[in-house]
Design an enzyme around this catalytic site. Structure first.
Site, PDB file in Angstrom:
ATOM      1  N   GLU A 175       6.043  -2.671   3.507  1.00  0.00           N
ATOM      2  CA  GLU A 175       7.440  -3.084   3.879  1.00  0.00           C
ATOM      3  C   GLU A 175       8.126  -2.669   2.609  1.00  0.00           C
ATOM      4  O   GLU A 175       7.464  -1.894   2.039  1.00  0.00           O
ATOM      5  CB  GLU A 175       8.258  -4.140   3.861  1.00  0.00           C
ATOM      6  CG  GLU A 175       7.360  -5.562   2.628  1.00  0.00           C
ATOM      7  CD  GLU A 175       7.581  -4.623   1.241  1.00  0.00           C
ATOM      8  OE1 GLU A 175       8.633  -5.080   0.524  1.00  0.00           O
ATOM      9  OE2 GLU A 175       6.310  -4.604   0.600  1.00  0.00           O
ATOM     10  N   GLU A 318       4.588  -2.532   0.029  1.00  0.00           N
ATOM     11  CA  GLU A 318       4.716  -1.233   0.684  1.00  0.00           C
ATOM     12  C   GLU A 318       3.437  -1.384   2.147  1.00  0.00           C
ATOM     13  O   GLU A 318       3.618  -0.590   2.912  1.00  0.00           O
ATOM     14  CB  GLU A 318       4.700  -0.276  -0.182  1.00  0.00           C
ATOM     15  CG  GLU A 318       4.994   0.615  -1.312  1.00  0.00           C
ATOM     16  CD  GLU A 318       4.945   1.255  -2.348  1.00  0.00           C
ATOM     17  OE1 GLU A 318       6.060   1.212  -3.408  1.00  0.00           O
ATOM     18  OE2 GLU A 318       4.113   1.743  -2.509  1.00  0.00           O
TER      19      GLU A 318
END
Length: 352
Positions: A175, A318
């Site tokens: 994310e 991430e």
């Protein structure tokens, strides 16, 4: 029947017979029983998830969902919201942490714009499925509508199904969204009943004053929205995020189509938690990549009964932790598939 309802109905518990068959195969390898520890557990679960005693491992995809958050208006982050699209472009250029570690793991990164307050031009590696240009400020009202939350979940479901169709062996969550540790903390505070002060950490490295603002924003959000913990979609819509919803959908879709799903850190686990609250069998399909330094992460993992694979004091998100964990899960499967049996190696088995 809508896609979310259909997907929830398709998720079934793992087959104990497959787990036992995988363990029997592992026990016949040239090693003492259980000597490869959790690598053996990874292999057993991949067998039970996929239904194959010789699972594929080749194609690995990390889906990094990106979305903005209205709650950044409350001064809860060390970075401005403009960093979200800037980092998306960095992902697409291959320059972010997740890109480096995905290359190391032999995985592909796909970035999903599910809610960034920026209009990207179509380009390779970017999946544009924007539900809204970010959420609203959860400290003063619902972050999104229930319809938006469901639509974002269904984006994730569709991506998991497409990955399965193209031959993915394993998928992972990631994310990007400035401010997204705030809704993640709000989600676990709602479900656990533990005070936001006890669950909220410094995210991108905020100072004491910003931490106080962050805790206050979560407290006000829970009070004004009164999310119904018996209704996970209500919690998600009122205090969640669009990328968190997309991750919840990816997890649900992966479980429904029998794909191993590697869950990254704190924000990704918030999405996985929503999925597990919607259907408790989902947890059997998940691998918790690592233990984040975010203090609410441990509470999430305990609620989901997941044991993290790594503890490297990471807090980047991430999909970085997931990329590292993918390699270890794949290693376990390769032991199952490639290590010689006692008979094949001409090695005498133990008498006990």
């Amino acid at each position: 029947m809508d896609l979310l309802t259909k997907t929830l109905a398709e998720i079934k518990p793992l087959d104990d017979e497959l787990l036992d068959a995988a363990q029997a195969k592992l026990d016949n390898k040239t090693k003492p029983l259980g000597s490869l520890g959790r690598l053996e557990d990874f292999a057993r679960r991949v067998v039970a998830i996929t239904g194959s005693l010789a699972p594929e491992t080749g194609k690995k995809i990390i889906f990094t969902f990106a979305g903005d958050h209205g709650v950044v208006e409350e001064g809860v982050s060390a970075f401005p919201k403009e960093v979200t699209p800037q980092m998306v472009l960095n992902f697409l250029r291959g320059g972010a942490g997740v890109n480096v570690l995905a290359r190391h793991a032999g995985a592909e990164v796909r970035v999903v714009d599910i809610g960034v307050d920026y209009d990207f031009a179509p380009q390779p590696g970017l999946i544009i499925r924007k539900i809204a240009p970010g959420t609203k400020n959860l400290s003063i009202g619902p972050a999104m509508t229930r319809a938006e939350a469901i639509a974002a979940i269904e984006v994730g479901i569709e991506l998991a199904r497409s990955a399965k169709e193209e031959g993915a062996a394993m998928i992972a969550t990631g994310e990007m969204g400035i401010g997204n540790t705030t809704p993640s903390s709000a989600i676990i505070a709602a479900f656990s009943g533990i005070s936001p002060r006890e669950l909220t950490h410094r995210g991108t490295g905020i100072d004491d004053a910003a931490l106080d603002r962050k805790v206050s924003a979560i407290e006000r959000g829970l009070k004004v929205n009164a999310p119904d913990v018996a209704d996970p979609l209500d919690v998600l819509a009122k205090v969640g995020g669009l990328e968190i919803a997309g991750i919840a959908g990816l997890v649900l879709g992966g479980a429904a189509c029998r794909l191993p799903v590697v869950v990254d850190g704190f924000i990704s686990t918030a999405g996985a938690l929503i999925a597990c609250e919607l259907n408790p069998d989902v947890g059997q399909y998940l691998f918790a990549a690592h233990h984040s330094v975010e203090i609410g992460h441990r509470v999430m993992l305990e609620r989901m009964k997941l044991e993290p694979i790594l503890d490297l004091k990471m807090r980047l998100g991430e999909g970085t932790g997931a990329a590292l964990a993918m390699g270890l899960i794949e290693a376990g499967v390769k032991i199952l598939k490639e290590m010689a049996s006692f008979e094949e190696a001409g090695v005498t088995q133990s008498n006990t």
